[in-house]
Structures are given as structure tokens and as C-alpha cells.
Design an enzyme around this catalytic site. Structure first.
Site, PDB file in Angstrom:
ATOM      1  N   ASP A  11       0.876  -1.169   0.000  1.00  0.00           N
ATOM      2  CA  ASP A  11       0.000   0.000   0.000  1.00  0.00           C
ATOM      3  C   ASP A  11       0.912   1.218   0.000  1.00  0.00           C
ATOM      4  O   ASP A  11       1.678   1.424   0.943  1.00  0.00           O
ATOM      5  CB  ASP A  11      -0.892   0.019   1.244  1.00  0.00           C
ATOM      6  CG  ASP A  11      -1.954  -1.071   1.209  1.00  0.00           C
ATOM      7  OD1 ASP A  11      -2.411  -1.423   0.109  1.00  0.00           O
ATOM      8  OD2 ASP A  11      -2.326  -1.574   2.283  1.00  0.00           O
ATOM      9  N   ASP A 130     -13.567  -3.187  -2.022  1.00  0.00           N
ATOM     10  CA  ASP A 130     -13.507  -2.951  -0.582  1.00  0.00           C
ATOM     11  C   ASP A 130     -14.944  -3.009  -0.088  1.00  0.00           C
ATOM     12  O   ASP A 130     -15.771  -2.190  -0.491  1.00  0.00           O
ATOM     13  CB  ASP A 130     -12.926  -1.562  -0.273  1.00  0.00           C
ATOM     14  CG  ASP A 130     -11.503  -1.396  -0.793  1.00  0.00           C
ATOM     15  OD1 ASP A 130     -10.762  -2.393  -0.783  1.00  0.00           O
ATOM     16  OD2 ASP A 130     -11.140  -0.275  -1.192  1.00  0.00           O
TER      17      ASP A 130
END
EC number: 4.3.2.10
Length: 250
Positions: A11, A130
Site C-alpha cells: 500500500d 472494498d
């Protein structure tokens, strides 16, 4: 049975690898080029690079960093973040990405999935989702988990498959960074309704969690970040553990 894949995830925020809990409280986790090289050498099956600020801040994924990481690894490389049109895909594939992950942009413009599949092939298109479990099912979110949508996990992933997505990367926002295991029930539902591979994300804390994602969740691959970045789980040890549990790994 196809071999299960172990996938470290980088990330990236402002050029550095970060890791948060439930999508907030980000802390730095190291240089992405160094981490990518280390994971490639340790036997990771793939690498995922998500520019977690790209969509939110409306900027393009940093292609130069992609190029530097790609030059240092010898495994398939998926890149996501701020990909809104075919020219973005083209630029990142040219920089060394093997696959492209789209999330917010696909929800806003589902036709993008069709376009990527048509121009570059389904194998290039990874739909990242998500989702958070609420009282009325799993709802999909935009912009790194900041904005709730009316899309439901199962119907959206099914539509994406029909449009040409080659894989689904499902992150449970309830489980992300908490290290209590993956969302195995939801994973198993996705695996049973989809014919494309499902990648589990969000919740890895121990080796058993990877085993459960494969056996209970029926996932094709398991993605994790902090347990790898901070050395809590080493990939060679994880693979030999999974082998001992009767799970085929590469």
C-alpha cells in the site's frame, strides 16, 4: 487443484509503503522497491502495488515507481490506484505492470471493465472490491473505503465477471489490519458463484489464517501486507506450513 498463491501487498502513500488498521491510522512500513525485491526473492507468487491515495486525491499512479519496482522483481505484478481510462492502463503496462487493479473507477464507470478486457484481455483486469458487512449484507465502498455505495458485494462481482474481469480481489473492511483471520464465509460465497479466481484480502495475522482462507474460504490466493512487512510471517515458512497442511502451493 491449482496451486494457491501467496501475494504480498504494497500500500503506497506518497512513495512509501504504509499499513493501516480498518483503512485508517497509516504507519510507514518501508521502501517499496526494497520490499518488492525481497518478496520476489523469498518466493512470493505475485506482488500487488496499490497507490492508496491516487483515487482519493484524483492523481495518476506514479508510473516511475512502478517501473523501478518492476525492474527489481521476477514475479507477476498488479498495480492499482487512480486508473480511470485506457491510457492509464497502457501507461502502467508499459511501465512493467502485468495486471491492473480497478476499484472506485469501475464502480463509477462499469464500462471500464469491458474496455480493459476488450483492449488488453481479461487476464489484465483485476476488480478490487472494498466491502463492509452491515446488517443488510456486504456493501461496496469507494475511494479507499471512504464512501459507501449501493452496490452489494455478490451482485457487483458477478456483474464484473460478466463484463470481463479476470480476477476479484476482495478486501473485507471489517477484517482489514485486525489480524483475526479473513472473511471466510463471504469468500466461500464468492468462490461458489464466480468462475474467475478470488483473492482474499484483509485479516491475516497467523499462518492458520492463510490455511483457513484456502480451505474454508475457497480462495485462490491470499494477500497480506503488515504480517509480511514487519516480519511476523516469512513467506518460505508460510509455504512449508501450508504444504504440511495438504495445501498445494507453488
Amino acid at each position: 487443484m491449482l496451486a494457491k498463491r501467496i501475494i504480498p501487498c504494497l500500500d503506497i502513500k506518497d512513495g512509501q509503503t504504509v499499513k493501516g488498521t480498518n483503512f485508517v491510522n497509516l504507519r510507514q512500513a518501508g521502501d517499496p522497491v526494497e520490499l518488492g525485491r525481497a518478496y520476489s526473492e523469498q518466493g512470493a507468487d505475485e506482488l500487488v502495488f496499490l497507490d492508496i491515495t491516487a483515487s482519493h486525491e484524483g492523481r495518476k499512479t506514479f508510473a516511475e515507481l512502478v517501473r523501478r519496482i518492476a525492474a527489481n522483481i521476477s514475479i507477476p505484478f498488479t498495480v492499482g490506484g487512480g486508473i480511470n481510462e485506457l491510457s492509464d492502463v497502457d501507461r502502467l503496462l508499459n511501465a512493467g505492470a502485468d495486471k491492473i487493479s480497478i476499484n472506485s473507477s469501475a464502480i463509477r464507470n462499469p464500462q471500464l471493465i469491458d474496455d480493459i478486457a476488450k483492449h488488453f484481455g481479461s487476464q489484465v483486469c483485476v476488480l478490487a472490491v472494498d466491502a463492509r458487512q452491515t446488517g443488510n449484507g456486504w456493501k461496496c465502498y469507494l475511494n479507499g473505503g471512504r464512501i459507501e455505495t449501493d452496490k452489494e458485494l455478490r451482485t457487483w462481482t458477478k456483474e464484473a465477471q460478466e463484463r470481463g474481469a479476470g480476477e476479484v480481489l476482495f478486501t473485507s473492511m471489517n477484517h482489514d489490519g485486525v489480524k483475526t483471520g479473513y472473511a471466510n464465509e463471504a469468500l466461500a460465497e464468492l468462490a461458489s458463484q464466480l468462475s474467475i479466481p478470488v483473492i482474499a484480502s484483509g485479516g491475516a495475522g497467523r499462518m492458520e489464517h492463510f490455511r483457513d482462507a484456502f480451505t474454508l474460504g475457497k480462495a485462490d490466493a491470499a494477500l497480506a501486507a503488515s504480517v509480511f512487512h514487519f516480519g511476523e510471517i516469512k513467506i518460505p515458512e508460510l509455504k512449508s506450513y501450508l504444504c504440511g497442511q495438504g495445501i498445494t502451493v507453488r
